[in-house]
Motif scaffolding. Structure first.
Motif, PDB file in Angstrom:
ATOM      1  N   LEU A 101       0.841  -1.194   0.000  1.00  0.00           N
ATOM      2  CA  LEU A 101       0.000   0.000   0.000  1.00  0.00           C
ATOM      3  C   LEU A 101       0.876   1.243   0.000  1.00  0.00           C
ATOM      4  O   LEU A 101       1.962   1.253   0.568  1.00  0.00           O
ATOM      5  CB  LEU A 101      -0.917  -0.020   1.226  1.00  0.00           C
ATOM      6  N   ASN A 102       0.380   2.280  -0.614  1.00  0.00           N
ATOM      7  CA  ASN A 102       1.119   3.540  -0.738  1.00  0.00           C
ATOM      8  C   ASN A 102       0.149   4.678  -0.423  1.00  0.00           C
ATOM      9  O   ASN A 102      -0.078   5.557  -1.233  1.00  0.00           O
ATOM     10  CB  ASN A 102       1.708   3.671  -2.145  1.00  0.00           C
ATOM     11  N   ASP A 103      -0.442   4.637   0.781  1.00  0.00           N
ATOM     12  CA  ASP A 103      -1.473   5.590   1.140  1.00  0.00           C
ATOM     13  C   ASP A 103      -1.229   6.137   2.543  1.00  0.00           C
ATOM     14  O   ASP A 103      -0.389   5.630   3.268  1.00  0.00           O
ATOM     15  CB  ASP A 103      -2.863   4.968   1.015  1.00  0.00           C
ATOM     16  N   VAL A 104      -1.971   7.166   2.892  1.00  0.00           N
ATOM     17  CA  VAL A 104      -1.867   7.777   4.225  1.00  0.00           C
ATOM     18  C   VAL A 104      -3.279   8.112   4.713  1.00  0.00           C
ATOM     19  O   VAL A 104      -4.078   8.674   3.966  1.00  0.00           O
ATOM     20  CB  VAL A 104      -1.027   9.070   4.187  1.00  0.00           C
ATOM     21  N   TYR A 105      -3.569   7.727   5.956  1.00  0.00           N
ATOM     22  CA  TYR A 105      -4.854   8.052   6.601  1.00  0.00           C
ATOM     23  C   TYR A 105      -4.563   8.700   7.936  1.00  0.00           C
ATOM     24  O   TYR A 105      -3.572   8.419   8.584  1.00  0.00           O
ATOM     25  CB  TYR A 105      -5.666   6.775   6.829  1.00  0.00           C
TER      26      TYR A 105
END
Length: 106
Positions: A101-105
């Protein structure tokens, strides 16, 4: 859950803090609460969120599923009063393959 005051002597406070055993989870602290997020339980990636304000870690509250896709082996950092969930590993069910995954939350 184990805790220590000095990093040398450890005490087990509970064997049943979460819905299942897990690895690769993220941990962070906001104020006086320690949080455990996501992870892997030998069959599924998770997005569950738990926290405790108990200094021994004996009691944990379940807050439901996080607002992020299930994952393990990810980064967590506290910033500006929030926990940030960063990247990680998950499973593409349609092909049964791991995905990075290459995301930010937050």
């Amino acid at each position: 859950v184990l805790w220590s005051r000095d990093g040398l002597s450890w005490t087990q406070s509970t064997t049943a803090a979460f819905s299942s055993g897990r690895s690769g989870m993220g941990c962070g602290v906001i104020g006086s609460r320690a949080f455990v997020l996501g992870g892997y339980n030998s069959s599924d990636f998770l997005s569950e969120v738990y926290s405790t304000a108990d200094p021994t870690g004996a009691t944990w509250a379940f807050h439901g599923l996080g607002g992020f896709p299930a994952r393990g082996l990810f980064g967590v950092t506290p910033f500006l009063g929030r926990l940030w969930v960063i990247a990680g590993l998950s499973l593409r069910i349609s092909t049964n393959t791991y995905i990075r995954l290459n995301d930010v939350y937050f």
